[in-house]
Design a protein around this motif. Structure first.
Motif, short mmCIF file in Angstrom:
data_model
loop_
_atom_site.label_atom_id
_atom_site.label_comp_id
_atom_site.label_asym_id
_atom_site.label_seq_id
_atom_site.Cartn_x
_atom_site.Cartn_y
_atom_site.Cartn_z
N CYS A 180 5.26 4.64 -15.05
CA CYS A 180 5.15 3.83 -16.27
C CYS A 180 3.73 3.95 -16.79
CB CYS A 180 5.49 2.38 -15.97
SG CYS A 180 5.40 1.30 -17.43
N VAL A 181 3.59 4.08 -18.11
CA VAL A 181 2.28 4.28 -18.73
C VAL A 181 2.13 3.34 -19.93
CG1 VAL A 181 0.80 5.95 -19.94
CG2 VAL A 181 2.20 6.71 -18.01
N ASN A 182 0.96 2.72 -20.03
CA ASN A 182 0.63 1.87 -21.18
C ASN A 182 -0.37 2.62 -22.05
OD1 ASN A 182 0.33 -0.26 -22.94
ND2 ASN A 182 -1.12 -1.38 -21.63
N VAL A 183 0.06 3.09 -23.21
CA VAL A 183 -0.71 4.00 -24.06
C VAL A 183 -0.99 5.27 -23.26
CG1 VAL A 183 -2.63 4.23 -25.66
CG2 VAL A 183 -1.67 1.97 -25.23
N TRP A 184 -2.20 5.44 -22.72
CA TRP A 184 -2.47 6.61 -21.87
C TRP A 184 -2.84 6.20 -20.44
CZ3 TRP A 184 -0.60 10.55 -24.26
CH2 TRP A 184 -0.71 10.67 -25.64
N THR A 185 -2.80 4.90 -20.14
CA THR A 185 -3.22 4.41 -18.82
C THR A 185 -2.00 4.16 -17.93
OG1 THR A 185 -5.13 3.33 -19.82
CG2 THR A 185 -4.51 2.63 -17.60
N PRO A 186 -1.94 4.77 -16.74
CA PRO A 186 -0.81 4.54 -15.84
C PRO A 186 -0.71 3.07 -15.42
CG PRO A 186 -2.04 6.49 -15.16
CD PRO A 186 -2.86 5.80 -16.21
N VAL A 187 0.50 2.55 -15.43
CA VAL A 187 0.77 1.19 -14.96
C VAL A 187 1.21 1.23 -13.50
CG1 VAL A 187 2.25 -0.85 -15.28
CG2 VAL A 187 1.39 0.42 -17.27
N THR A 188 1.87 2.31 -13.11
CA THR A 188 2.35 2.48 -11.74
C THR A 188 1.88 3.82 -11.21
OG1 THR A 188 4.41 3.62 -12.31
CG2 THR A 188 4.45 1.21 -12.32
N GLU A 189 2.01 4.00 -9.90
CA GLU A 189 1.83 5.32 -9.32
C GLU A 189 3.04 6.18 -9.66
OE1 GLU A 189 2.68 5.53 -4.92
OE2 GLU A 189 2.37 3.36 -5.11
N THR A 190 3.01 7.44 -9.27
CA THR A 190 4.12 8.36 -9.55
C THR A 190 5.16 8.28 -8.44
OG1 THR A 190 2.66 9.86 -10.76
CG2 THR A 190 4.75 10.75 -9.98
N TYR A 191 6.42 8.13 -8.82
CA TYR A 191 7.53 8.05 -7.88
C TYR A 191 8.47 9.23 -8.08
CZ TYR A 191 6.12 3.18 -7.05
OH TYR A 191 5.42 2.04 -6.72
N LYS A 192 9.35 9.46 -7.10
CA LYS A 192 10.29 10.57 -7.17
C LYS A 192 11.53 10.25 -8.00
CE LYS A 192 7.79 13.44 -5.03
NZ LYS A 192 7.15 14.50 -5.87
N ASP A 193 11.73 8.98 -8.34
CA ASP A 193 12.80 8.61 -9.25
C ASP A 193 12.28 7.51 -10.17
OD1 ASP A 193 13.23 6.01 -8.01
OD2 ASP A 193 14.34 7.05 -6.45
N MET A 194 13.12 7.08 -11.11
CA MET A 194 12.65 6.12 -12.12
C MET A 194 12.90 4.66 -11.74
SD MET A 194 15.50 6.48 -15.12
CE MET A 194 15.32 8.25 -15.26
N VAL A 195 13.48 4.41 -10.56
CA VAL A 195 13.87 3.05 -10.19
C VAL A 195 12.66 2.12 -10.13
CG1 VAL A 195 14.93 1.61 -8.42
CG2 VAL A 195 15.92 3.86 -8.97
N GLU A 196 11.64 2.49 -9.36
CA GLU A 196 10.48 1.61 -9.19
C GLU A 196 9.68 1.44 -10.48
OE1 GLU A 196 9.81 -0.31 -6.64
OE2 GLU A 196 11.66 0.43 -5.73
N PRO A 197 9.35 2.51 -11.22
CA PRO A 197 8.60 2.31 -12.48
C PRO A 197 9.34 1.42 -13.47
CG PRO A 197 8.54 4.61 -11.83
CD PRO A 197 9.51 3.94 -10.91
N MET A 198 10.66 1.53 -13.51
CA MET A 198 11.41 0.75 -14.48
C MET A 198 11.47 -0.74 -14.14
SD MET A 198 12.27 2.53 -17.05
CE MET A 198 13.54 1.52 -17.79
#
Length: 229
Positions: A145-163
């Motif tokens: 997940c990203v806010n403008v250009w700043t990451p909100v979360t780390e990178t995950y292998k699927d979209m479950v956690e960022p969402m």
């Protein structure tokens, strides 16, 4: 430009808007309109099941910033819970290449080469093996997940956690990175994958290297697709 040493990697990046939606795939199903699952295309608006290296170079408008770039890119379309397409805002296309004089080229492989003209390949999760674990393909995909250009979360292998935390006004980024190593012979293979390979890592030194079957390092290609929440 002035040297960026010690970073020797040459790189360029550009943005493209979303283009056509189509059930075509000119690599996996050439000449067979409607044979694939639904794809979101970017770049060349004329790309279809009949597209070839030559046809893309010679015709078609582009959704990319530079209209002279007639490259075509495609990925599975994202669907919502009702089966409707979620259109992305844009895709960032990023190419990186080491100069052939970089010592890494001959310590990790036989050498660094450019992308051969007409090279065709598919990468990421393999839909032809849906029930088989694919750890080798999971390395190429990431979601955050990203806010403008700043990451909100780390990178995950699927979209479950960022969402779970991505809020309205932010973006879900889906990134796909291509393999680094080429066998030096084939522009394609029956599965559209085997002529390329990912780096392996030496367990003692921690250094990356190309397998002996794929001894040439080619420029890496990454596409990052942004979906607005």
């Amino acid at each position: 430009p002035a040297s960026a040493a010690p970073d020797v990697v040459g790189a360029f990046r550009f943005l493209c808007g979303p283009g056509q939606l189509s059930y075509d795939d000119p690599i996996v199903y050439p000449g067979q309109p409607g044979a694939a699952h639904l794809h979101q295309f970017f770049g060349n608006l004329s790309a279809n099941a009949h597209s070839t290296y030559d046809s893309l170079r010679k015709s078609g408008q582009s959704t990319c910033q530079n209209e002279l770039n007639r490259s075509a890119y495609w990925m599975p379309a994202m669907l919502d819970g009702k089966g409707k397409v979620v259109r992305p805002d844009f895709v960032s296309i990023y190419y990186k290449r080491r100069p052939k004089t970089d010592p890494f080229c001959t310590t990790a492989a036989k050498g660094c080469v450019g992308i051969p003209r007409g090279l065709r390949f598919v990468f990421g999760w393999d839909q032809t093996r849906p029930t088989v674990p694919q750890p080798e393909n999971a390395t190429s995909t990431g979601f955050k997940c990203v806010n403008v250009w700043t990451p909100v979360t780390e990178t995950y292998k699927d979209m479950v956690e960022p969402m779970k935390v991505c809020e309205p006004g932010q973006h879900l980024y889906a990134s796909l990175s291509s393999p680094d190593c080429w066998n030096g012979v084939d522009l394609d293979s029956p599965d559209h994958r085997s002529h390329l390979a990912n780096f392996k890592r030496d367990v003692n030194s921690g250094q990356n290297y190309c397998p002996a079957t794929h001894p040439y390092i080619i420029p890496q290609f990454t596409m990052t697709v942004a979906y607005s929440i």
